[in-house]
Design a protein around this motif. Structure first.
Motif, PDB file in Angstrom:
ATOM      1  N   THR A 149      75.575  32.247  38.416  1.00 61.40           N
ATOM      2  CA  THR A 149      74.670  33.293  38.787  1.00 61.40           C
ATOM      3  C   THR A 149      74.233  33.141  40.222  1.00 61.40           C
ATOM      4  OG1 THR A 149      73.383  32.631  36.872  1.00 61.40           O
ATOM      5  CG2 THR A 149      71.937  33.423  38.597  1.00 61.40           C
ATOM      6  N   VAL A 150      73.935  34.290  40.983  1.00 58.05           N
ATOM      7  CA  VAL A 150      73.763  34.330  42.291  1.00 58.05           C
ATOM      8  C   VAL A 150      72.020  34.687  42.303  1.00 58.05           C
ATOM      9  CG1 VAL A 150      73.613  35.509  44.523  1.00 58.05           C
ATOM     10  CG2 VAL A 150      75.655  35.143  43.266  1.00 58.05           C
ATOM     11  N   VAL A 151      71.369  33.618  43.052  1.00 53.64           N
ATOM     12  CA  VAL A 151      70.094  33.583  43.237  1.00 53.64           C
ATOM     13  C   VAL A 151      69.782  33.892  44.629  1.00 53.64           C
ATOM     14  CG1 VAL A 151      67.754  32.274  43.103  1.00 53.64           C
ATOM     15  CG2 VAL A 151      69.717  31.762  41.496  1.00 53.64           C
ATOM     16  N   ALA A 152      69.099  34.930  44.982  1.00 52.09           N
ATOM     17  CA  ALA A 152      68.819  35.511  46.332  1.00 52.09           C
ATOM     18  C   ALA A 152      67.436  35.925  46.473  1.00 52.09           C
ATOM     19  CB  ALA A 152      69.561  36.754  46.605  1.00 52.09           C
ATOM     20  N   HIS A 153      66.967  36.146  48.023  1.00 49.32           N
ATOM     21  CA  HIS A 153      65.654  36.679  47.893  1.00 49.32           C
ATOM     22  C   HIS A 153      65.558  37.779  48.665  1.00 49.32           C
ATOM     23  CE1 HIS A 153      64.907  32.311  46.796  1.00 49.32           C
ATOM     24  NE2 HIS A 153      63.846  33.014  46.349  1.00 49.32           N
ATOM     25  N   ALA A 158      65.874  30.809  38.873  1.00 51.57           N
ATOM     26  CA  ALA A 158      67.151  29.965  38.600  1.00 51.57           C
ATOM     27  C   ALA A 158      67.503  30.050  37.349  1.00 51.57           C
ATOM     28  CB  ALA A 158      66.714  28.937  39.269  1.00 51.57           C
ATOM     29  N   LEU A 159      68.488  30.611  36.716  1.00 56.28           N
ATOM     30  CA  LEU A 159      68.963  30.748  35.402  1.00 56.28           C
ATOM     31  C   LEU A 159      69.843  29.568  35.200  1.00 56.28           C
ATOM     32  CD1 LEU A 159      68.686  32.632  33.012  1.00 56.28           C
ATOM     33  CD2 LEU A 159      71.034  33.368  33.655  1.00 56.28           C
ATOM     34  N   VAL A 160      69.391  28.747  33.979  1.00 52.78           N
ATOM     35  CA  VAL A 160      70.121  27.512  33.449  1.00 52.78           C
ATOM     36  C   VAL A 160      70.668  27.983  31.988  1.00 52.78           C
ATOM     37  CG1 VAL A 160      70.178  25.172  33.185  1.00 52.78           C
ATOM     38  CG2 VAL A 160      68.895  25.955  34.905  1.00 52.78           C
ATOM     39  N   GLY A 161      71.677  28.162  31.614  1.00 50.66           N
ATOM     40  CA  GLY A 161      72.185  28.408  30.263  1.00 50.66           C
ATOM     41  C   GLY A 161      72.616  29.872  30.410  1.00 50.66           C
ATOM     42  N   CYS A 162      71.646  30.954  30.401  1.00 51.58           N
ATOM     43  CA  CYS A 162      71.826  32.454  30.643  1.00 51.58           C
ATOM     44  C   CYS A 162      71.710  32.470  32.101  1.00 51.58           C
ATOM     45  CB  CYS A 162      70.908  33.158  30.040  1.00 51.58           C
ATOM     46  SG  CYS A 162      70.749  33.222  28.123  1.00 51.58           S
ATOM     47  N   GLY A 163      72.580  31.705  32.893  1.00 43.08           N
ATOM     48  CA  GLY A 163      72.603  31.701  34.378  1.00 43.08           C
ATOM     49  C   GLY A 163      72.842  30.427  34.753  1.00 43.08           C
ATOM     50  N   GLY A 164      72.053  29.802  35.656  1.00 41.51           N
ATOM     51  CA  GLY A 164      72.447  28.575  36.233  1.00 41.51           C
ATOM     52  C   GLY A 164      70.877  27.690  36.377  1.00 41.51           C
ATOM     53  N   LYS A 172      63.939  40.259  51.729  1.00 38.09           N
ATOM     54  CA  LYS A 172      63.226  39.823  52.876  1.00 38.09           C
ATOM     55  C   LYS A 172      61.752  39.723  52.881  1.00 38.09           C
ATOM     56  CE  LYS A 172      67.289  40.372  56.078  1.00 38.09           C
ATOM     57  NZ  LYS A 172      67.737  41.075  57.049  1.00 38.09           N
ATOM     58  N   ASP A 173      61.186  40.392  51.858  1.00 37.78           N
ATOM     59  CA  ASP A 173      59.924  40.334  51.762  1.00 37.78           C
ATOM     60  C   ASP A 173      59.555  39.152  50.626  1.00 37.78           C
ATOM     61  OD1 ASP A 173      60.622  41.509  49.328  1.00 37.78           O
ATOM     62  OD2 ASP A 173      59.490  43.229  49.347  1.00 37.78           O
ATOM     63  N   GLY A 174      60.490  38.485  50.008  1.00 37.58           N
ATOM     64  CA  GLY A 174      60.109  37.257  49.523  1.00 37.58           C
ATOM     65  C   GLY A 174      60.444  37.293  47.976  1.00 37.58           C
ATOM     66  N   ARG A 175      60.601  38.734  47.532  1.00 40.26           N
ATOM     67  CA  ARG A 175      60.724  38.665  46.276  1.00 40.26           C
ATOM     68  C   ARG A 175      62.129  38.096  45.919  1.00 40.26           C
ATOM     69  NH1 ARG A 175      56.438  41.095  48.606  1.00 40.26           N
ATOM     70  NH2 ARG A 175      55.289  42.524  47.249  1.00 40.26           N
ATOM     71  N   PRO A 176      62.114  37.527  44.553  1.00 37.09           N
ATOM     72  CA  PRO A 176      63.324  36.866  44.223  1.00 37.09           C
ATOM     73  C   PRO A 176      64.230  37.982  43.534  1.00 37.09           C
ATOM     74  CG  PRO A 176      61.744  36.393  42.734  1.00 37.09           C
ATOM     75  CD  PRO A 176      61.001  37.177  43.500  1.00 37.09           C
ATOM     76  N   PHE A 177      65.347  37.739  43.773  1.00 35.63           N
ATOM     77  CA  PHE A 177      66.462  38.512  43.036  1.00 35.63           C
ATOM     78  C   PHE A 177      67.391  37.494  42.421  1.00 35.63           C
ATOM     79  CE2 PHE A 177      70.516  40.916  43.171  1.00 35.63           C
ATOM     80  CZ  PHE A 177      70.559  41.868  42.197  1.00 35.63           C
ATOM     81  N   LEU A 178      67.718  37.921  41.300  1.00 30.72           N
ATOM     82  CA  LEU A 178      68.595  37.130  40.251  1.00 30.72           C
ATOM     83  C   LEU A 178      69.968  38.200  39.583  1.00 30.72           C
ATOM     84  CD1 LEU A 178      69.606  34.418  38.495  1.00 30.72           C
ATOM     85  CD2 LEU A 178      68.085  35.503  36.803  1.00 30.72           C
ATOM     86  N   PHE A 179      71.369  37.662  40.074  1.00 31.53           N
ATOM     87  CA  PHE A 179      72.219  38.474  39.412  1.00 31.53           C
ATOM     88  C   PHE A 179      73.075  37.486  38.527  1.00 31.53           C
ATOM     89  CE2 PHE A 179      76.589  40.294  39.051  1.00 31.53           C
ATOM     90  CZ  PHE A 179      76.156  41.663  38.820  1.00 31.53           C
ATOM     91  N   LEU A 180      73.427  37.803  37.275  1.00 28.48           N
ATOM     92  CA  LEU A 180      74.019  36.887  36.416  1.00 28.48           C
ATOM     93  C   LEU A 180      75.079  37.636  35.505  1.00 28.48           C
ATOM     94  CD1 LEU A 180      73.152  37.272  33.030  1.00 28.48           C
ATOM     95  CD2 LEU A 180      70.994  36.488  34.326  1.00 28.48           C
ATOM     96  N   ASP A 181      76.167  37.024  34.971  1.00 26.29           N
ATOM     97  CA  ASP A 181      77.209  37.383  34.203  1.00 26.29           C
ATOM     98  C   ASP A 181      77.367  36.168  33.371  1.00 26.29           C
ATOM     99  OD1 ASP A 181      79.011  38.617  32.737  1.00 26.29           O
ATOM    100  OD2 ASP A 181      80.607  39.002  34.246  1.00 26.29           O
ATOM    101  N   ASN A 182      76.733  36.008  32.307  1.00 26.55           N
ATOM    102  CA  ASN A 182      77.047  34.496  31.876  1.00 26.55           C
ATOM    103  C   ASN A 182      77.224  34.606  30.307  1.00 26.55           C
ATOM    104  OD1 ASN A 182      74.426  35.041  31.487  1.00 26.55           O
ATOM    105  ND2 ASN A 182      73.879  32.809  30.774  1.00 26.55           N
TER     106      ASN A 182
END
Length: 641
Positions: A88-92, A9-15, A94-104
């Motif tokens: 930021t969009v925080v996603a996972h 979870a991104l905070v600052g450079c994200g959320g 389906k095999d549990g690996r996290p995925f983060l997409f940001l534009d901040n």
């Protein structure tokens, strides 16, 4: 292949957001091991590429596009969930690996140094004793301000660091880094938490290392143990066509692989790098030897780059970033920080420690580091050819190397000064070196020449006189001092003794109405003129008036006065009047010297020739003259104050 499951979870450079456990939900697993991967790198990369393309299709405005992007991702077969957190969009997967997409990151603000956009590269270290790593994330939105990073690298190299300067951040290079005196990194940063039994919090720093098949195998243990995690941003230009995602390092990576030289500096130019979210990262660097940690307590913009360049420049006396006029010496951390609190960003109302866009602050966490390079504030010259070096180094430091004109000299600490015994011909640049880090240069300026003093022995009569020839060797600090960072220059206001090879001789001559004066001899040089045929000399440099106050005094030469009735011996002292100044100026250690003349300096620090007459009760009491005397070494126009 198993991985430790993390939610990024991104905070600052994200959320920023909460953690907590999760179960079920399309295959999102819990526990300390994620189990085998359900996707190939190609499948995972294709999903991340579709997300980036969709974001562009939605217009690329994070405020409006991120909610729609999260909704889109929840419809894609690879993702178990997706939610918006700030920009930021925080996603996972389906095999549990996290995925983060940001534009901040706001790359369109901040002051710039005009320069062509460089290609990403990693440069071999410059030889030196103390390693420094200067890194910048090789993604387009951070690269426009690369000249600030290259300034930092140039400053460190100039001051004796072995600098690796790179516009990419590579996992392998970080693992191979030696103990660092300076670790500077300009990148994106984020809070991370693990969905483990403790809901463990972390902080992660972006690298340029690609997620691919080779790296998944190479870094399997690091990923499983939370040292590396995944991330991705918008469609920035990237030199590698196989770019789909990148790895981030965490504090666990720092603890496992990085180390700092004693009292080294870690400067993390990334969002929230000095907030409570990054407390584990701060602790990791401290545990690895850092004496100073600097970061941001919120979101960053490119305004932070010029702050970093100015900080290193003034701390090291680099005179490259916002070069002062005249050039400056190294200053202490607290002095530089105080100036950053006063200095305003160009065209802005906030100081250099505040981001004008986000209002985030640059934070200094001090674990004991006060300096990054030694400095010389001024030089003092004492009787018996001792020189004192005024510096901000801790009194008693025993790892100092003192050189004068390239030759090393022994030293001892005394009264807060580094004391050095000089030879009769010692002159030139004084420098200090500590563990390969060098100070500013401060020259010993030498003047060798004669000053001729004539004293009339019978008031108003030109015949009988006492002539003193001072063969002087004046060694002094002929330059002004700067007591405040970027502040004005001022006089040192510390008097100096002439060198011990200075000599003086006297001759009595002339006659009047049947009486003739004769006699000659030499004066021993003492720290002050005292009873028994002695002389003393010293001076005071007044840079504000471009002159030296020469103080020269003698005592009790003996003349033979002959006439028709025989001869007598007469003891003489200097005339009490007629000197150019008479202001009780103290000489270090002993009595006051009340008599002297001004040696005017030209623009190259050379002493101008001059003849002078002094009067007492309206008649000539003394004459003094000297020819021009050259400064050796000559004026240094690039002096660092």
């Amino acid at each position: 292949m198993g991985f430790l499951f993390v939610l990024f979870a991104l905070v600052g450079c994200g959320g920023g957001g909460g953690g907590g456990s999760s179960s079920g939900g399309g295959g999102v697993s819990t526990g300390d091991d994620l189990g085998p991967s359900q996707f190939t790198v190609a499948q995972r990369g294709a999903a991340m590429d579709r997300v980036a393309a969709k974001y562009d299709e939605l217009g690329g405005n994070p405020a409006t596009a991120m909610p729609a992007l999260a909704e889109y991702m929840r419809t894609q077969p690879e993702f178990a969930d997706a939610e918006v957190n700030d920009d930021t969009v925080v996603a996972h997967f389906k095999d549990g690996r996290p995925f983060l997409f940001l534009d901040n990151f706001r790359s369109d603000v901040g002051n710039t140094i005009p320069a062509d956009l460089p290609s990403a590269k990693s440069v071999a270290p410059i030889p030196g004793k103390v390693p420094a790593l200067v890194l910048q994330l090789g993604i387009e939105d951070t690269q426009h301000h690369t000249p600030f990073r290259t300034q930092i690298a140039e400053i460190l190299s100039k001051k004796g660091y072995s600098v690796t300067d790179s516009s990419v951040i590579e996992v392998d290079a970080l693992k191979a880094a030696p103990p660092m005196g300076v670790f500077y990194i300009h990148t994106h940063g984020a809070e991370v938490w693990f969905r483990d039994r403790f809901d463990s919090r972390e902080y992660a720093i972006w690298t340029n290392t690609l997620v691919n098949d080779e790296n998944e195998l190479k870094y399997e243990d690091d990923i499983r143990n939370g040292r590396l995690i995944y991330t991705r941003s918008k469609n920035n230009p990237h030199p590698d066509p196989n770019y789909h995602g990148l790895y981030c390092i965490t504090s666990r990576f720092v603890a496992a692989y990085l180390s700092m030289a004693p009292r080294g500096v870690a400067y993390i130019n990334a969002c929230n790098s000095a907030s409570t979210m990054s407390s584990l990262m701060q602790q990791a660097f401290r545990s690895k030897g850092a004496g100073l940690y600097i970061g941001h307590d919120g979101k960053t913009t490119p305004f932070g780059y010029e702050t970093a360049a100015y900080f290193f420049d003034r701390l090291l006396g680099g005179n490259i970033a916002e070069k002062p006029t005249p050039a400056g010496r190294p200053f202490k951390v607290d002095e530089v920080w105080a100036k950053l609190q006063q200095k305003k960003h160009t065209g802005e109302t906030v100081n250099y420690l505040t981001d004008p866009v986000t209002q985030a602050s640059v934070v200094k966490i001090d674990y004991g580091t006060t300096m990054l390079a030694p400095n010389i504030k001024f030089l003092r010259f004492f009787y018996n050819d001792y020189m004192g070096i005024a510096t901000d180094l801790p009194v008693g430091a025993d790892d100092v190397k003192v050189t004068i004109d390239g030759q090393e000299f022994p030293y001892q600490w005394q009264n807060g000064l580094i004391m050095v015994k000089l030879n009769s011909n010692t002159k030139g640049d004084v420098m200090l070196e500590v563990n390969g880090k060098v100070s500013n240069k401060r020259p010993i300026t030498s003047y060798k020449g004669d000053v001729i003093y004539e004293q009339m022995l019978v008031p108003g009569v030109e015949g009988p006189k006492l002539t003193i020839t001072y063969h002087l060797h004046l060694r002094c600090d002929a330059y002004a001092v700067r007591n405040e960072l970027d502040g004005p220059l001022s006089d040192q206001d510390k008097s100096f003794y002439a060198a011990m090879d200075s000599t003086a001789s006297y001759v009595f001559s002339g006659s009047v109405t049947g009486a003739t004066w004769s006699g000659s001899g030499t004066f021993p040089y003492y720290d002050h003129a005292t009873a028994g045929n002695t002389f003393g000399s010293g001076g005071l440099v007044e840079t504000s008036h471009n002159r030296i106050r020469l103080m020269a005094d003698f005592f009790e030469p003996v003349a033979t006065i002959s006439g028709n009735g025989g001869s007598i011996q007469q003891v003489y002292a200097p005339a009490v009047g007629g000197y150019e100044f008479n202001d009780n100026l103290p000489v270090p250690g002993r009595e006051n010297v009340r008599r002297g003349w001004y040696l005017e300096l030209d623009d190259n620090l050379n002493i101008k020739p001059r003849s002078y007459e002094g009067y007492l009760a309206g008649v000539v009491a003394q004459r003094v003259h000297w020819s021009g005397i050259q400064a050796n070494p000559p004026l240094n126009p690039d002096m660092e104050y």
